[in-house]
Design a protein around this motif. Structure first.
Motif, PDB file in Angstrom:
ATOM      1  N   GLN A 296      21.233 -19.740  76.082  1.00 46.43           N
ATOM      2  CA  GLN A 296      20.384 -18.827  76.857  1.00 46.43           C
ATOM      3  C   GLN A 296      21.237 -17.922  77.750  1.00 46.43           C
ATOM      4  N   LYS A 297      22.162 -18.536  78.442  1.00 39.83           N
ATOM      5  CA  LYS A 297      22.986 -17.762  79.386  1.00 39.83           C
ATOM      6  C   LYS A 297      23.912 -16.794  78.646  1.00 39.83           C
ATOM      7  N   LEU A 298      24.512 -17.266  77.564  1.00 40.74           N
ATOM      8  CA  LEU A 298      25.426 -16.408  76.801  1.00 40.74           C
ATOM      9  C   LEU A 298      24.704 -15.137  76.332  1.00 40.74           C
ATOM     10  N   ALA A 299      23.439 -15.307  75.957  1.00 44.40           N
ATOM     11  CA  ALA A 299      22.670 -14.162  75.439  1.00 44.40           C
ATOM     12  C   ALA A 299      22.439 -13.109  76.522  1.00 44.40           C
ATOM     13  N   GLU A 300      22.546 -13.516  77.798  1.00 41.93           N
ATOM     14  CA  GLU A 300      22.280 -12.567  78.905  1.00 41.93           C
ATOM     15  C   GLU A 300      23.519 -11.808  79.362  1.00 41.93           C
ATOM     16  N   ILE A 301      24.683 -12.226  78.905  1.00 44.52           N
ATOM     17  CA  ILE A 301      25.922 -11.612  79.417  1.00 44.52           C
ATOM     18  C   ILE A 301      26.129 -10.236  78.791  1.00 44.52           C
ATOM     19  N   PRO A 302      26.306  -9.198  79.617  1.00 45.35           N
ATOM     20  CA  PRO A 302      26.491  -7.860  79.047  1.00 45.35           C
ATOM     21  C   PRO A 302      27.881  -7.667  78.445  1.00 45.35           C
ATOM     22  N   HIS A 303      27.982  -6.727  77.534  1.00 52.74           N
ATOM     23  CA  HIS A 303      29.253  -6.279  76.928  1.00 52.74           C
ATOM     24  C   HIS A 303      29.941  -7.303  76.038  1.00 52.74           C
ATOM     25  N   ILE A 304      29.188  -8.317  75.648  1.00 56.17           N
ATOM     26  CA  ILE A 304      29.731  -9.253  74.652  1.00 56.17           C
ATOM     27  C   ILE A 304      28.643  -9.530  73.609  1.00 56.17           C
ATOM     28  N   SER A 305      29.057 -10.041  72.455  1.00 53.14           N
ATOM     29  CA  SER A 305      28.112 -10.664  71.523  1.00 53.14           C
ATOM     30  C   SER A 305      28.432 -12.140  71.546  1.00 53.14           C
ATOM     31  N   ALA A 306      27.392 -12.959  71.605  1.00 53.82           N
ATOM     32  CA  ALA A 306      27.605 -14.410  71.565  1.00 53.82           C
ATOM     33  C   ALA A 306      26.612 -14.980  70.562  1.00 53.82           C
ATOM     34  N   TRP A 307      27.133 -15.640  69.566  1.00 49.59           N
ATOM     35  CA  TRP A 307      26.269 -16.172  68.517  1.00 49.59           C
ATOM     36  C   TRP A 307      26.418 -17.697  68.445  1.00 49.59           C
ATOM     37  N   PRO A 308      25.283 -18.420  68.300  1.00 46.50           N
ATOM     38  CA  PRO A 308      25.424 -19.833  67.926  1.00 46.50           C
ATOM     39  C   PRO A 308      25.988 -19.858  66.501  1.00 46.50           C
ATOM     40  N   PHE A 327      29.616 -22.069  69.412  1.00 51.82           N
ATOM     41  CA  PHE A 327      29.357 -20.647  69.692  1.00 51.82           C
ATOM     42  C   PHE A 327      30.598 -19.804  69.417  1.00 51.82           C
ATOM     43  N   VAL A 328      30.341 -18.581  68.979  1.00 48.59           N
ATOM     44  CA  VAL A 328      31.419 -17.595  68.825  1.00 48.59           C
ATOM     45  C   VAL A 328      31.106 -16.439  69.770  1.00 48.59           C
ATOM     46  N   VAL A 329      32.087 -16.055  70.583  1.00 50.76           N
ATOM     47  CA  VAL A 329      31.919 -14.960  71.539  1.00 50.76           C
ATOM     48  C   VAL A 329      32.923 -13.866  71.214  1.00 50.76           C
ATOM     49  N   ALA A 330      32.442 -12.623  71.131  1.00 48.12           N
ATOM     50  CA  ALA A 330      33.370 -11.492  70.942  1.00 48.12           C
ATOM     51  C   ALA A 330      32.944 -10.367  71.863  1.00 48.12           C
ATOM     52  N   ALA A 331      33.920  -9.780  72.551  1.00 43.91           N
ATOM     53  CA  ALA A 331      33.603  -8.662  73.446  1.00 43.91           C
ATOM     54  C   ALA A 331      33.219  -7.439  72.622  1.00 43.91           C
ATOM     55  N   ASP A 332      32.429  -6.572  73.239  1.00 51.44           N
ATOM     56  CA  ASP A 332      32.138  -5.283  72.613  1.00 51.44           C
ATOM     57  C   ASP A 332      33.430  -4.491  72.546  1.00 51.44           C
ATOM     58  N   SER A 333      33.447  -3.557  71.626  1.00 52.51           N
ATOM     59  CA  SER A 333      34.613  -2.719  71.410  1.00 52.51           C
ATOM     60  C   SER A 333      35.196  -2.203  72.728  1.00 52.51           C
ATOM     61  N   SER A 334      36.498  -2.384  72.910  1.00 54.70           N
ATOM     62  CA  SER A 334      37.291  -1.927  74.060  1.00 54.70           C
ATOM     63  C   SER A 334      37.029  -2.723  75.352  1.00 54.70           C
ATOM     64  N   ASP A 353      34.907  -7.199  66.231  1.00 55.94           N
ATOM     65  CA  ASP A 353      34.105  -7.024  65.015  1.00 55.94           C
ATOM     66  C   ASP A 353      34.892  -6.161  64.019  1.00 55.94           C
ATOM     67  N   ASN A 354      34.932  -6.589  62.773  1.00 56.70           N
ATOM     68  CA  ASN A 354      35.737  -5.828  61.806  1.00 56.70           C
ATOM     69  C   ASN A 354      35.055  -4.549  61.320  1.00 56.70           C
ATOM     70  N   ALA A 355      33.830  -4.289  61.821  1.00 52.84           N
ATOM     71  CA  ALA A 355      33.194  -3.001  61.516  1.00 52.84           C
ATOM     72  C   ALA A 355      33.737  -1.903  62.427  1.00 52.84           C
ATOM     73  N   ASN A 356      34.426  -2.298  63.491  1.00 50.18           N
ATOM     74  CA  ASN A 356      35.039  -1.351  64.417  1.00 50.18           C
ATOM     75  C   ASN A 356      36.256  -0.712  63.735  1.00 50.18           C
ATOM     76  N   LYS A 357      36.209   0.585  63.547  1.00 58.32           N
ATOM     77  CA  LYS A 357      37.266   1.236  62.752  1.00 58.32           C
ATOM     78  C   LYS A 357      38.658   1.099  63.377  1.00 58.32           C
ATOM     79  N   ASP A 358      38.705   0.888  64.684  1.00 54.34           N
ATOM     80  CA  ASP A 358      40.013   0.671  65.317  1.00 54.34           C
ATOM     81  C   ASP A 358      40.662  -0.644  64.862  1.00 54.34           C
ATOM     82  N   MET A 359      39.888  -1.492  64.229  1.00 52.53           N
ATOM     83  CA  MET A 359      40.454  -2.741  63.685  1.00 52.53           C
ATOM     84  C   MET A 359      40.967  -2.550  62.254  1.00 52.53           C
TER      85      MET A 359
END
Ligand code: AMP
Ligand code: ZN
Ligand code: ZN
Length: 412
Positions: A296-308, A327-334, A353-359
């Motif tokens: 629940q808390k992870l889902a509320e944190i801004p600027h990251i994606s957090a997935w069970p 859980f896997v947590v990844a920050a938003d791009s940059s 995220d590997n959809a980010n072209k900078d990756m």
């Protein structure tokens, strides 16, 4: 009479067995004779797909002109060094080969894997799938590795015929000399597959960021090293038989002290059993009884994606391996994300995220297997393994890659 026929039959059988044996030996033998192609694969860590546009790169341009340049190669998630080098070697997503991050915990055996832990890195039981050097050795093709991730370990009972313990400080000139000396060996001891590694421009990207003037210098320097290497290759008697690939594991993204998420501002320590990783990607195991609160808390944190785990987008092909814990947590791009103390938030990082072209990263290839002057569309790095098998005429182990992604660049 009967006895004589029996004798003749036996002789015939013996001849058949012998010729079969010889034929068998011959077919194995051809693998290591002149006809067997050569493949050299160099990974320059963290070489973003567009870095060559930063400065003059006459040697990368030469490879593109004589062979193939891909628009870009897409790394696998998480876009970190160990998961991706081992993906390139096996054609499997990190979830499938088990090197799920540079650092991870294996619940099945209650052991940790860390890239700084020589014993773990050299322990073959951590590594799933079949790396290309194992495929090659099993099929009678001699292989060598200079620091490719996984090559220090015995995997499926096999190591490359030639391998070395990782030495971060070995000068690049010595690495070039080493690879050339392997190619100068007499035929039975000469490897036909060589996988080698430079830790730059990743280090520079972390320190000063992908768009710094220092990076421009670094790209020029790496290109000049390529020039030295290509000239040395050209002097070899087997030059015309050599296929040479230059590629990398991921790109690089600018980060800043103004875009930092501290997980401990949101998550009480007592909710977590384990948190492993590095900016910007982490794996978390919840303490018994705290999984729901954590979710629940992870889902509320801004600027990251957090997935069970088990609920990541399918396109990431990640989060089903038990080593990805809860859980896997990844920050938003940059953005940067840390737990505990604030880590390095300037310069650059990768892991997003590997959809980010900078990756995205590079792929160049030249040699007799490659078309000349061919522009390869974007393709995923899982397809490198079947491509390398094709070039070496090896029967590929099952993988997540697809020859259809890469066939267009080869001469048929
Ligand atoms: P990272 O940028 O954190 O994903 O990891 C990059 C670092 O991995 C490089 O700077 C190297 O020091 C390290 N590295 C790369 N290959 C190996 C290897 N085969 N063994 C140990 N460390 C390695
Ligand atoms: Zn890397
Ligand atoms: Zn890095």
């Amino acid at each position: 009479m009967k006895h004589q026929r029996l004798q003749t039959g036996r002789t015939l059988l013996l001849v058949l067995i012998l010729s079969g044996f010889l034929f068998g030996c011959n077919s194995r033998e051809t693998k290591s004779t002149e006809k067997q192609p050569y493949l050299i694969v160099l990974s320059m860590d963290g070489f973003r797909w567009d870095y060559a546009g930063k400065t003059d790169t006459p040697n990368l341009d030469q490879i593109a002109r004589r062979g193939v340049k891909a628009e870009a190669m897409v790394p696998s998630f998480p876009t970190k060094t160990f998961p991706n080098h081992y993906t390139m070697a096996t054609g499997l997503y990190p979830d499938h080969h088990g090197i799920v991050l540079n650092t991870f915990y294996d619940p099945a055996t209650d052991r940790y894997y860390r890239i700084s832990d020589r014993k773990a890195v050299g322990d073959g039981s951590f590594y799933g799938g079949e790396p290309i050097w194992v495929t090659a050795e099993k099929q009678g093709v001699m292989s060598a590795s200079l620091f490719w991730v996984g090559s220090e370990a015995e995997i499926k009972g096999v190591r490359p015929s030639i391998w070395k313990l990782y030495d971060h400080h070995m000068p690049y000139g010595d690495r070039i000399d080493t690879v050339i000396s392997w190619l100068q060996r007499p035929e039975p001891q000469r490897p036909h597959l060589i996988m080698w590694y430079f830790d730059q421009p990743d280090g520079q990207g972390h320190r000063t960021g992908p768009d710094s003037p220092e990076m421009v210098q670094m790209i020029g320097y790496l290109d000049s090293l390529l020039g030295v290497f290509i000239n040395r290759l050209n002097e070899l008697p087997i030059a015309s038989q050599i296929n040479f690939i230059v590629t990398s594991d991921h790109g690089m993204e600018n980060i800043s002290g103004e875009r930092v998420v501290m997980l401990n501002d949101y998550l009480p320590g007592k909710w977590m059993d384990t948190i492993l990783g590095s900016n910007p990607v982490w794996i978390i195991k919840a303490k018994e009884g705290y999984k729901d609160q954590l979710a629940q808390k992870l889902a509320e944190i801004p600027h990251i994606s957090a997935w069970p785990t088990g609920h990541l987008p399918e396109r990431l092909h990640y989060g089903h391996n038990p080593r990805t814990l809860d859980f896997v947590v990844a920050a938003d791009s940059s953005w940067s994300v840390f737990y505990g103390k604030k880590g390095k938030y300037f310069g650059g990082t990768h892991g997003y995220d590997n959809a980010n072209k900078d990756m995205f990263t590079i792929f160049y290839g030249m040699g007799p297997a490659f078309k000349s002057g061919y522009r390869q569309p974007v393709f995923p790095n899982v397809s490198l393994y079947p491509l390398m098998c094709d070039i070496l005429h090896l029967k590929a182990a099952p993988s997540d890659g697809n020859t259809k992604d890469v066939n267009g660049m080869l001469v048929r």
